[in-house]
Design a protein around this motif. Structure first.
Motif, PDB file in Angstrom:
ATOM      1  N   LEU A   1      37.478  49.209  46.267  1.00 21.53           N
ATOM      2  CA  LEU A   1      37.579  47.861  45.250  1.00 21.53           C
ATOM      3  C   LEU A   1      37.120  48.256  43.772  1.00 21.53           C
ATOM      4  O   LEU A   1      37.842  47.882  42.874  1.00 21.53           O
ATOM      5  CB  LEU A   1      36.805  46.917  45.848  1.00 21.53           C
ATOM      6  CG  LEU A   1      36.930  45.630  45.207  1.00 21.53           C
ATOM      7  CD1 LEU A   1      38.011  45.006  45.034  1.00 21.53           C
ATOM      8  CD2 LEU A   1      35.674  44.524  45.729  1.00 21.53           C
ATOM      9  N   ILE A   2      35.789  49.231  43.891  1.00 21.93           N
ATOM     10  CA  ILE A   2      35.465  49.711  42.588  1.00 21.93           C
ATOM     11  C   ILE A   2      36.509  50.365  41.846  1.00 21.93           C
ATOM     12  O   ILE A   2      36.705  50.179  40.604  1.00 21.93           O
ATOM     13  CB  ILE A   2      34.192  50.207  42.924  1.00 21.93           C
ATOM     14  CG1 ILE A   2      32.894  49.548  43.436  1.00 21.93           C
ATOM     15  CG2 ILE A   2      33.775  50.940  41.611  1.00 21.93           C
ATOM     16  CD1 ILE A   2      31.694  50.145  43.618  1.00 21.93           C
ATOM     17  N   HIS A   3      37.204  51.158  42.526  1.00 19.62           N
ATOM     18  CA  HIS A   3      38.148  51.931  41.900  1.00 19.62           C
ATOM     19  C   HIS A   3      39.464  51.102  41.373  1.00 19.62           C
ATOM     20  O   HIS A   3      39.643  51.400  40.246  1.00 19.62           O
ATOM     21  CB  HIS A   3      38.728  53.048  42.898  1.00 19.62           C
ATOM     22  CG  HIS A   3      40.148  53.873  42.460  1.00 19.62           C
ATOM     23  ND1 HIS A   3      39.958  54.791  41.421  1.00 19.62           N
ATOM     24  CD2 HIS A   3      41.250  53.674  42.617  1.00 19.62           C
ATOM     25  CE1 HIS A   3      41.174  55.276  41.030  1.00 19.62           C
ATOM     26  NE2 HIS A   3      42.177  54.666  41.884  1.00 19.62           N
TER      27      HIS A   3
ATOM     28  N   PRO B   1      42.846  52.178  37.650  1.00 12.70           N
ATOM     29  CA  PRO B   1      43.402  51.774  39.045  1.00 12.70           C
ATOM     30  C   PRO B   1      44.536  52.630  39.394  1.00 12.70           C
ATOM     31  O   PRO B   1      44.518  52.837  40.597  1.00 12.70           O
ATOM     32  CB  PRO B   1      43.786  50.357  38.897  1.00 12.70           C
ATOM     33  CG  PRO B   1      43.962  50.056  37.476  1.00 12.70           C
ATOM     34  CD  PRO B   1      43.131  50.908  36.777  1.00 12.70           C
ATOM     35  N   ASP B   2      45.304  53.112  38.607  1.00 11.68           N
ATOM     36  CA  ASP B   2      46.482  54.026  38.851  1.00 11.68           C
ATOM     37  C   ASP B   2      46.381  55.418  38.993  1.00 11.68           C
ATOM     38  O   ASP B   2      47.029  56.240  39.654  1.00 11.68           O
ATOM     39  CB  ASP B   2      47.709  53.544  38.243  1.00 11.68           C
ATOM     40  CG  ASP B   2      48.224  52.251  37.948  1.00 11.68           C
ATOM     41  OD1 ASP B   2      48.139  51.736  39.224  1.00 11.68           O
ATOM     42  OD2 ASP B   2      48.301  51.731  36.972  1.00 11.68           O
ATOM     43  N   ALA B   3      45.050  55.850  38.663  1.00 12.87           N
ATOM     44  CA  ALA B   3      44.778  57.242  38.812  1.00 12.87           C
ATOM     45  C   ALA B   3      44.289  57.501  40.409  1.00 12.87           C
ATOM     46  O   ALA B   3      44.163  56.530  41.166  1.00 12.87           O
ATOM     47  CB  ALA B   3      43.435  57.552  37.912  1.00 12.87           C
ATOM     48  N   PRO B   4      44.067  58.901  40.659  1.00 11.83           N
ATOM     49  CA  PRO B   4      44.119  59.086  42.084  1.00 11.83           C
ATOM     50  C   PRO B   4      42.543  58.496  42.664  1.00 11.83           C
ATOM     51  O   PRO B   4      41.572  58.612  41.728  1.00 11.83           O
ATOM     52  CB  PRO B   4      44.142  60.383  42.292  1.00 11.83           C
ATOM     53  CG  PRO B   4      44.615  61.111  40.901  1.00 11.83           C
ATOM     54  CD  PRO B   4      44.521  59.946  39.862  1.00 11.83           C
TER      55      PRO B   4
ATOM     56  N   ARG C   1      32.281  43.873  40.545  1.00  9.17           N
ATOM     57  CA  ARG C   1      32.916  43.647  39.401  1.00  9.17           C
ATOM     58  C   ARG C   1      32.376  44.200  37.894  1.00  9.17           C
ATOM     59  O   ARG C   1      32.961  44.812  37.257  1.00  9.17           O
ATOM     60  CB  ARG C   1      33.334  42.238  39.417  1.00  9.17           C
ATOM     61  CG  ARG C   1      33.602  41.558  37.946  1.00  9.17           C
ATOM     62  CD  ARG C   1      34.700  41.722  37.438  1.00  9.17           C
ATOM     63  NE  ARG C   1      34.733  41.410  35.912  1.00  9.17           N
ATOM     64  CZ  ARG C   1      33.928  42.145  35.136  1.00  9.17           C
ATOM     65  NH1 ARG C   1      33.482  43.151  35.420  1.00  9.17           N
ATOM     66  NH2 ARG C   1      33.800  41.636  33.834  1.00  9.17           N
ATOM     67  N   ARG C   2      31.105  44.002  38.117  1.00 15.44           N
ATOM     68  CA  ARG C   2      30.361  44.389  36.898  1.00 15.44           C
ATOM     69  C   ARG C   2      29.938  45.959  36.623  1.00 15.44           C
ATOM     70  O   ARG C   2      30.178  46.450  35.612  1.00 15.44           O
ATOM     71  CB  ARG C   2      29.054  43.551  36.692  1.00 15.44           C
ATOM     72  CG  ARG C   2      29.232  42.136  36.168  1.00 15.44           C
ATOM     73  CD  ARG C   2      28.102  41.518  36.433  1.00 15.44           C
ATOM     74  NE  ARG C   2      27.800  41.306  37.563  1.00 15.44           N
ATOM     75  CZ  ARG C   2      26.578  40.853  38.110  1.00 15.44           C
ATOM     76  NH1 ARG C   2      25.478  41.113  37.412  1.00 15.44           N
ATOM     77  NH2 ARG C   2      26.372  40.616  39.471  1.00 15.44           N
ATOM     78  N   VAL C   3      29.925  46.607  37.945  1.00 10.31           N
ATOM     79  CA  VAL C   3      29.722  47.925  37.729  1.00 10.31           C
ATOM     80  C   VAL C   3      31.106  48.788  37.736  1.00 10.31           C
ATOM     81  O   VAL C   3      30.840  50.066  37.256  1.00 10.31           O
ATOM     82  CB  VAL C   3      29.030  48.562  38.876  1.00 10.31           C
ATOM     83  CG1 VAL C   3      27.543  47.977  39.485  1.00 10.31           C
ATOM     84  CG2 VAL C   3      29.771  48.391  40.232  1.00 10.31           C
TER      85      VAL C   3
END
Ligand code: ATP
Ligand code: MG
Length: 444
Positions: A181-183, A189-192, A156-158
């Motif tokens: 998850l990081i993405h 988040p909506d980008a590829p 969550r922090r990175v």
């Protein structure tokens, strides 16, 4: 932190409150349980320091009430010196810790710091869970073990930062899942999210795969092709199995990362790319750098931040929920686990980690005859793997005996005469052994 102190002794109360205020905490003090509950209802208390012996409600009764109001509240019980069994009891009630009187202030501070960290981890994990629940693309991550909670908090922090993250861990630990998850938790988040498996692309096609090519750049290049970097523009590029990247490409990748520009094969024109890069590997990249197989400068570029995924055998607490998760996904009819099957699954050492567990469940569900998964339905290595718990000879023999009994009963449809015959023992001995191991026919 927002701290509530409940103590009927005004001296002790003031001492603790004054001390904690000096440490920068927001402190509320109460002289008894009723007052403590009142404060708890109106202030956002994160930690309660409760004296056990108070007139009226005792500390553990207060604890029970406040836990019911907010299960996430942290609590330290302050008990009389030497009241160990009390301590055990209050821990069961959900206290995080206890201190004996007279309170050692240094110890108190240490405990508070530890709890502060846990509070922060929990807050991060809640955020992760909410994001996951609201994601457009379904993503499911099981991880209530302390090791995974720490990992999720780190993730969550990175996620917010633009830096590259190196995700490492043994095969099947969930590296790809964590990359997604990081993405998802990141700013776009909506980008590829574009994934490249560095181990699967032939070396001669790699450059074009990453950077693209112009029409006619080489034989077979019939059309202009946008590479992964371009497709992931403003989103995330995930370089899976990055340890397998051939040396020539390591240099090209490094240049792209440093200059944030790429050139399609067969083109002169540079294209600016702002792509978040995540990389994953199950190899020890440090060691590969030392032997010259991986460029050290690229390693440092990729590993600005790093997330280490713990192997499953170091977070066995997650095994039951993972099993449930995979059973829900793969069972075609209602099926449950026999307790001894669960026992086996929890003990096994999982060299292939979560993916191996997933396959074991899939396979066992397919092969199981009844609606209960028995140890006999598990693959051989799980049934006999005792490495996790090297136990005494007798324990291992017992486990084996128990398995053989269950297998024989299963094969003979639980007809004891037949099972005894198959095992080469008398029915009386069979019955004795069934009693000894508490084996009973599962109801269907
Ligand atoms: N914490 C988890 N909760 C639920 N499912 C998980 C979890 N971790 C891994 N999985 C599942 O286990 C399988 C393997 O995960 P994943 O592909 O992410 O592992 P990996 O580390 O990339 O493996 P490899 O090193 O073999 O590439 C996937 O089906 C994934 O969904
Ligand atoms: Mg993977």
């Amino acid at each position: 932190m927002n701290i509530l102190i409940a103590d009927d002794d005004p001296m002790q109360r003031e001492l603790l409150a004054g001390f904690l205020r000096k440490q920068g905490h927001e402190v509320h003090a109460a002289a008894d349980g009723t007052e403590a509950l009142e404060i708890f209802r109106r202030a956002p208390i994160q930690l309660a320091l409760l004296d056990h012996r108070m007139p009226g409600m005792t500390g553990d009764q207060v604890l029970e009430r406040i836990k019911a109001l907010n299960p996430l509240v942290r609590a330290i019980l302050i008990t009389a010196f030497g009241a160990v069994d009390m301590a055990v009891r209050v821990m069961k009630l959900g206290a995080d810790d206890f201190l004996e009187k007279p309170v050692d202030l240094v110890q108190l501070l240490q405990k508070i710091e530890l709890l502060e960290q846990r509070v922060a981890v929990t807050a991060d994990v809640i955020e992760v869970t909410e994001t996951v629940a609201n994601a457009t693309l379904p993503i499911e991550i099981i991880g209530t073990s302390p090791a995974m909670q720490e990992t999720l908090s780190l993730v969550r922090r990175v996620a917010d930062s633009p830096w590259s993250v190196l995700i490492h861990g043994e095969t099947g630990t969930g590296k790809e899942l964590i990359a997604r998850l990081i993405h998802l938790l990141g700013p776009t988040p909506d980008a590829p999210f574009v994934e490249v498996n560095c181990a699967a692309i032939p070396e001669n096609l790699f450059e074009s795969e990453l950077f693209g090519h112009e029409k006619g750049a080489f034989t077979g290049a019939e059309r202009t092709h946008r590479g992964c970097f371009e497709r992931a523009a403003s989103g995330t590029l995930f370089l899976d199995e990055v340890g397998e990247l051939p040396p020539a490409l390591q240099s090209k990748l490094l240049r792209a990362l440093q200059e944030k520009r790429i050139t399609r094969v067969g083109s002169e024109r540079e294209i600016a790319v702002s792509t978040r890069v995540l990389a994953a590997t199950n190899r020890d990249l440090r060691a590969l750098c030392e032997t010259g197989q991986f460029r050290e400068d690229l390693y440092f570029r990729l590993r600005v931040l790093d997330v280490a995924l713990p192997p499953l055998r170091q977070r066995r607490e997650d095994i039951p929920s993972l099993i449930e998760h995979f059973m829900t996904r793969y069972a075609r009819r209602p099926t449950r686990l026999a307790p001894e099957t669960l026992d086996r699954l929890v003990r096994y050492r999982y060299p292939g980690n979560v993916r191996e567990l997933e396959h074991i469940i899939q396979r066992s569900l397919t092969l199981a005859r009844g609606s209960v998964l028995l140890p006999a339905d598990l693959p051989e290595e799980v049934r006999t793997d005792l490495s996790a718990d090297q136990g005494l000879l007798q324990e291992r023999l017992d486990a084996l005996e128990r398995d053989m009994l269950l297998a024989a009963l299963e094969q003979t449809d639980w007809i004891q005469t037949h099972a005894a015959e198959q095992l080469g023992i008398s029915e009386r001995v069979l019955r004795y052994k069934l009693g000894k191991y508490g084996i009973r026919r599962p109801e269907t």
